[in-house]
Design a protein around this motif. Sequence first.
Motif, PDB file in Angstrom:
ATOM      1  N   VAL A   5       0.884  -1.162   0.000  1.00 53.04           N
ATOM      2  CA  VAL A   5       0.000   0.000   0.000  1.00 53.04           C
ATOM      3  C   VAL A   5       0.918   1.206   0.000  1.00 53.04           C
ATOM      4  CG1 VAL A   5      -1.729   1.292   1.290  1.00 53.04           C
ATOM      5  CG2 VAL A   5      -1.755  -1.197   1.371  1.00 53.04           C
ATOM      6  N   PHE A  39      -2.435   0.162  -4.362  1.00 59.43           N
ATOM      7  CA  PHE A  39      -2.407  -1.066  -3.568  1.00 59.43           C
ATOM      8  C   PHE A  39      -2.451  -2.256  -4.513  1.00 59.43           C
ATOM      9  CE2 PHE A  39      -6.475   0.899  -4.046  1.00 59.43           C
ATOM     10  CZ  PHE A  39      -7.296  -0.105  -4.524  1.00 59.43           C
ATOM     11  N   LEU A  76      -5.551  -4.968   4.921  1.00 62.35           N
ATOM     12  CA  LEU A  76      -6.450  -4.410   3.914  1.00 62.35           C
ATOM     13  C   LEU A  76      -7.871  -4.834   4.255  1.00 62.35           C
ATOM     14  CD1 LEU A  76      -4.558  -5.077   0.571  1.00 62.35           C
ATOM     15  CD2 LEU A  76      -4.748  -2.938   1.816  1.00 62.35           C
ATOM     16  N   SER A 113      -7.302   0.505   4.639  1.00 66.14           N
ATOM     17  CA  SER A 113      -6.145  -0.215   5.167  1.00 66.14           C
ATOM     18  C   SER A 113      -5.640   0.465   6.431  1.00 66.14           C
ATOM     19  CB  SER A 113      -5.019  -0.305   4.129  1.00 66.14           C
ATOM     20  OG  SER A 113      -4.423   0.943   3.931  1.00 66.14           O
TER      21      SER A 113
END
Length: 134
Positions: A5, A39, A76, A113
């Motif tokens: 991410v 991501f 996530l 996230s």
Amino acid sequence: MNTFVWNITVNKQYISLENLNFDFIKNNWWNWNIVLFIFWETKLKTSDELLKMLEEKVWGLEDYDISISTEDKIELIPFDYEEWIYEIASFEWENINFEEIRNRFIETDIVFSIREAENSEKFWNKVIKVDFVY
């Protein structure tokens, strides 16, 4: 596979989004920069490898914050993110705890996230980031 991410800031005149072969959410920021929240999964193992790959695809990289599952805790919380807006909140303190932040936000329906980041450069505090998509 490793999960990553990151959010990056790039100069608008140098980016071609077609070069990015992974999911991202774009926010316009100021008049000359774009913030991307990216991501995906990757076979790459380090944030340095991810950064090198990004620099090959995007010129005009102004700033970045990368988290990868081989180096940082990441969770996530997937949902439909198309055409949504991205924001980030950072929690910083010497004794901050990933699990406490996770437990505070895991039930929130706009959290995408929760991730550990590098220690702050100014105070060397631990940093936990929460990425919101709404």
